[in-house]
Design a protein around this motif. Structure first.
Motif, PDB file in Angstrom:
ATOM      1  N   LYS A  20       0.836  -1.190   0.000  1.00  0.00           N
ATOM      2  CA  LYS A  20       0.000   0.000   0.000  1.00  0.00           C
ATOM      3  C   LYS A  20       0.873   1.244   0.000  1.00  0.00           C
ATOM      4  O   LYS A  20       1.957   1.253   0.555  1.00  0.00           O
ATOM      5  CB  LYS A  20      -0.934   0.014   1.228  1.00  0.00           C
ATOM      6  N   GLU A  21       0.362   2.282  -0.634  1.00  0.00           N
ATOM      7  CA  GLU A  21       1.030   3.568  -0.631  1.00  0.00           C
ATOM      8  C   GLU A  21       0.222   4.525   0.245  1.00  0.00           C
ATOM      9  O   GLU A  21      -0.992   4.620   0.123  1.00  0.00           O
ATOM     10  CB  GLU A  21       1.122   4.125  -2.063  1.00  0.00           C
ATOM     11  N   PHE A  22       0.896   5.268   1.130  1.00  0.00           N
ATOM     12  CA  PHE A  22       0.228   6.196   2.016  1.00  0.00           C
ATOM     13  C   PHE A  22       0.923   7.544   1.938  1.00  0.00           C
ATOM     14  O   PHE A  22       2.118   7.630   1.696  1.00  0.00           O
ATOM     15  CB  PHE A  22       0.239   5.698   3.465  1.00  0.00           C
ATOM     16  N   GLY A  23       0.151   8.604   2.151  1.00  0.00           N
ATOM     17  CA  GLY A  23       0.720   9.934   2.113  1.00  0.00           C
ATOM     18  C   GLY A  23       1.467  10.286   3.382  1.00  0.00           C
ATOM     19  O   GLY A  23       2.492  10.952   3.346  1.00  0.00           O
ATOM     20  N   THR A  24       0.961   9.857   4.538  1.00  0.00           N
ATOM     21  CA  THR A  24       1.573  10.214   5.813  1.00  0.00           C
ATOM     22  C   THR A  24       1.674   8.992   6.705  1.00  0.00           C
ATOM     23  O   THR A  24       0.994   7.981   6.485  1.00  0.00           O
ATOM     24  CB  THR A  24       0.742  11.284   6.537  1.00  0.00           C
ATOM     25  N   VAL A  25       2.523   9.116   7.724  1.00  0.00           N
ATOM     26  CA  VAL A  25       2.662   8.030   8.694  1.00  0.00           C
ATOM     27  C   VAL A  25       1.355   7.821   9.438  1.00  0.00           C
ATOM     28  O   VAL A  25       0.979   6.688   9.761  1.00  0.00           O
ATOM     29  CB  VAL A  25       3.806   8.354   9.684  1.00  0.00           C
ATOM     30  N   GLU A  26       0.652   8.915   9.699  1.00  0.00           N
ATOM     31  CA  GLU A  26      -0.626   8.798  10.406  1.00  0.00           C
ATOM     32  C   GLU A  26      -1.599   7.909   9.634  1.00  0.00           C
ATOM     33  O   GLU A  26      -2.335   7.115  10.214  1.00  0.00           O
ATOM     34  CB  GLU A  26      -1.239  10.191  10.628  1.00  0.00           C
ATOM     35  N   GLN A  27      -1.593   8.030   8.305  1.00  0.00           N
ATOM     36  CA  GLN A  27      -2.456   7.188   7.477  1.00  0.00           C
ATOM     37  C   GLN A  27      -2.057   5.722   7.580  1.00  0.00           C
ATOM     38  O   GLN A  27      -2.903   4.837   7.586  1.00  0.00           O
ATOM     39  CB  GLN A  27      -2.401   7.649   6.022  1.00  0.00           C
ATOM     40  N   LYS A  37       8.552   0.357   0.244  1.00  0.00           N
ATOM     41  CA  LYS A  37       9.828   0.704   0.877  1.00  0.00           C
ATOM     42  C   LYS A  37       9.814   2.134   1.395  1.00  0.00           C
ATOM     43  O   LYS A  37      10.320   2.413   2.490  1.00  0.00           O
ATOM     44  CB  LYS A  37      10.973   0.516  -0.126  1.00  0.00           C
ATOM     45  N   ASP A  38       9.232   3.044   0.621  1.00  0.00           N
ATOM     46  CA  ASP A  38       9.184   4.438   1.055  1.00  0.00           C
ATOM     47  C   ASP A  38       8.328   4.602   2.312  1.00  0.00           C
ATOM     48  O   ASP A  38       8.699   5.322   3.245  1.00  0.00           O
ATOM     49  CB  ASP A  38       8.621   5.316  -0.067  1.00  0.00           C
ATOM     50  N   ALA A  39       7.174   3.925   2.327  1.00  0.00           N
ATOM     51  CA  ALA A  39       6.300   4.020   3.503  1.00  0.00           C
ATOM     52  C   ALA A  39       6.961   3.397   4.726  1.00  0.00           C
ATOM     53  O   ALA A  39       6.865   3.923   5.829  1.00  0.00           O
ATOM     54  CB  ALA A  39       4.963   3.342   3.218  1.00  0.00           C
ATOM     55  N   ALA A  40       7.659   2.271   4.531  1.00  0.00           N
ATOM     56  CA  ALA A  40       8.350   1.620   5.652  1.00  0.00           C
ATOM     57  C   ALA A  40       9.472   2.504   6.176  1.00  0.00           C
ATOM     58  O   ALA A  40       9.670   2.630   7.395  1.00  0.00           O
ATOM     59  CB  ALA A  40       8.909   0.270   5.203  1.00  0.00           C
ATOM     60  N   ARG A  41      10.209   3.142   5.263  1.00  0.00           N
ATOM     61  CA  ARG A  41      11.291   4.040   5.676  1.00  0.00           C
ATOM     62  C   ARG A  41      10.730   5.241   6.439  1.00  0.00           C
ATOM     63  O   ARG A  41      11.279   5.666   7.459  1.00  0.00           O
ATOM     64  CB  ARG A  41      12.071   4.507   4.446  1.00  0.00           C
ATOM     65  N   GLN A  42       9.623   5.773   5.949  1.00  0.00           N
ATOM     66  CA  GLN A  42       8.987   6.903   6.621  1.00  0.00           C
ATOM     67  C   GLN A  42       8.510   6.510   8.015  1.00  0.00           C
ATOM     68  O   GLN A  42       8.652   7.273   8.976  1.00  0.00           O
ATOM     69  CB  GLN A  42       7.807   7.403   5.782  1.00  0.00           C
ATOM     70  N   LEU A  43       7.974   5.306   8.123  1.00  0.00           N
ATOM     71  CA  LEU A  43       7.507   4.834   9.423  1.00  0.00           C
ATOM     72  C   LEU A  43       8.670   4.657  10.392  1.00  0.00           C
ATOM     73  O   LEU A  43       8.577   5.019  11.569  1.00  0.00           O
ATOM     74  CB  LEU A  43       6.748   3.516   9.253  1.00  0.00           C
ATOM     75  N   LEU A  44       9.792   4.117   9.917  1.00  0.00           N
ATOM     76  CA  LEU A  44      10.968   3.935  10.772  1.00  0.00           C
ATOM     77  C   LEU A  44      11.522   5.285  11.241  1.00  0.00           C
ATOM     78  O   LEU A  44      11.917   5.437  12.403  1.00  0.00           O
ATOM     79  CB  LEU A  44      12.045   3.153  10.022  1.00  0.00           C
ATOM     80  N   ASP A  45      11.557   6.275  10.336  1.00  0.00           N
ATOM     81  CA  ASP A  45      12.013   7.614  10.721  1.00  0.00           C
ATOM     82  C   ASP A  45      11.092   8.208  11.783  1.00  0.00           C
ATOM     83  O   ASP A  45      11.544   8.852  12.739  1.00  0.00           O
ATOM     84  CB  ASP A  45      12.063   8.530   9.500  1.00  0.00           C
ATOM     85  N   TYR A  46       9.798   7.991  11.595  1.00  0.00           N
ATOM     86  CA  TYR A  46       8.818   8.510  12.541  1.00  0.00           C
ATOM     87  C   TYR A  46       8.996   7.869  13.915  1.00  0.00           C
ATOM     88  O   TYR A  46       8.949   8.543  14.950  1.00  0.00           O
ATOM     89  CB  TYR A  46       7.421   8.238  11.997  1.00  0.00           C
ATOM     90  N   LEU A  47       9.241   6.559  13.927  1.00  0.00           N
ATOM     91  CA  LEU A  47       9.449   5.855  15.192  1.00  0.00           C
ATOM     92  C   LEU A  47      10.730   6.333  15.882  1.00  0.00           C
ATOM     93  O   LEU A  47      10.778   6.434  17.110  1.00  0.00           O
ATOM     94  CB  LEU A  47       9.510   4.343  14.949  1.00  0.00           C
TER      95      LEU A  47
END
Length: 329
Positions: A207-214, A230-240
């Motif tokens: 899935k593609e998401f615009g934000t980590v909140e999504q 990969k982009d969403a997973a990377r964004q989530l890891l940065d957020y964490l």
């Protein structure tokens, strides 16, 4: 749930061509399309220790009509390869599944246009290279095969893969998938989940998401599993990582507020032992600690007013007259 390409269809019947043309922008001729049959999924327990119920297969029969075939569940337009134009259920009454049901499978007919670009894929299908497939779909219910409890929503002590005695018979615990709500696509894959499927089952959807909140909202809302890009997973890891840093700062801030509360407590209410106050402070929320800190600070200020040593009566700290007249001899 896994499946497989069963066979290529050498000739296209008028009936099949009529069904195919429901999905084309212009009427196609029999020589313009290549068709093949695919076993999408069945009611046998697969390698993931899951199986579809027969009513679920009945529903998926409707949901998979018109769904596109892609590669490796990558939802990109350039990965579209074929489309399902007909579906049916096949039942072998002489064959029983692990759960004791008549073996039933969902079979689909798919087509792709004959073109120079598609010839390599047609050759791979005919030669058996492109054989295994996987379906992407979502279900509303996952039930324990032993007790019927709904996974994730009801308490269940049974573990998938373990054997339990039910009515005097040994049964391997698995999940029964029912009430499908959507069918996304089917993909050519390398390793199917179902042992006898060629076009494979998979509940993992990229899935593609615009934000980590999504992403987090989807995780909380979804009844099925999915794989992030990969982009969403990377964004989530940065957020964490940011959350970890903020959490550490919050711990340090709480520790400082707690230290101030304990220090002020010893001053304004010495009758309460330090040990007791430490236990009370440890159980407080940060908001409560802040409230105690403000109250203790105010009380301490009333008990110990801070004034310059030579200040006159009634003079407040910091309000000395100009030219320091009060300190002149």
């Amino acid at each position: 749930m896994n499946g497989m390409v069963i066979k290529g269809i050498s000739s296209v019947s008028e009936e099949d061509l009529e069904r195919i043309n429901r999905y084309t922008r212009r009427p196609m001729e029999a020589g313009e399309v290549y068709t093949f049959s695919v076993a999408l999924c069945d009611n046998e327990v697969d390698r993931d220790l899951e199986r579809f119920s027969i009513p679920a297969l009945e529903k998926l029969k409707e949901l998979f009509l018109g769904k596109t075939g892609i590669f490796d569940h990558a939802p990109k337009s350039e990965n579209q390869a074929a489309r399902i134009f007909d579906t049916s259920l096949e039942t072998d009454l002489e064959r029983k599944t692990m759960a004791g049901e008549p073996y039933t499978r969902l079979v689909a007919k798919a087509y792709l246009p004959r073109s120079e670009k598609q010839e390599p894929l047609i050759l791979e299908i005919d030669s058996g290279i492109k054989k295994e497939v996987s379906v992407g779909c979502s279900v509303s219910r996952r039930e324990c095969s032993i007790c019927g409890a709904q996974r994730g929503r009801q308490s269940c002590k049974h573990q998938k893969g373990k054997t339990y005695s039910v009515h005097g018979k040994e049964q391997v615990c698995h999940d029964v998938l029912s009430e499908p709500s959507d069918a996304y696509e089917w993909s050519f894959v390398a390793v199917p989940a179902q042992r006898e499927a060629g076009v494979i089952k998979s509940f993992f959807q990229e899935k593609e998401f615009g934000t980590v909140e999504q992403v987090l909202k989807e995780m909380r809302r979804s009844d099925t599993e999915f794989v992030l890009s990969k982009d969403a997973a990377r964004q989530l890891l940065d957020y964490l990582a940011q959350l970890d840093e903020l959490a550490q700062q919050g711990k340090e801030y709480r520790a400082e507020v707690t230290r101030q509360v304990l220090k002020l407590s010893r001053l304004v209410q010495p009758e309460i032992s330090s040990d007791v106050m430490e236990r009370v402070a440890g159980a407080m929320s940060l908001a409560d600690l802040r409230a105690f800190q403000e109250a203790f600070t105010e009380k301490a200020g009333a008990m110990l007013p801070i004034r310059p040593q030579l200040a006159r009566d009634g003079m407040e700290a910091g309000n000395a007259k100009s030219h320091n007249q009060e300190f002149q001899i």
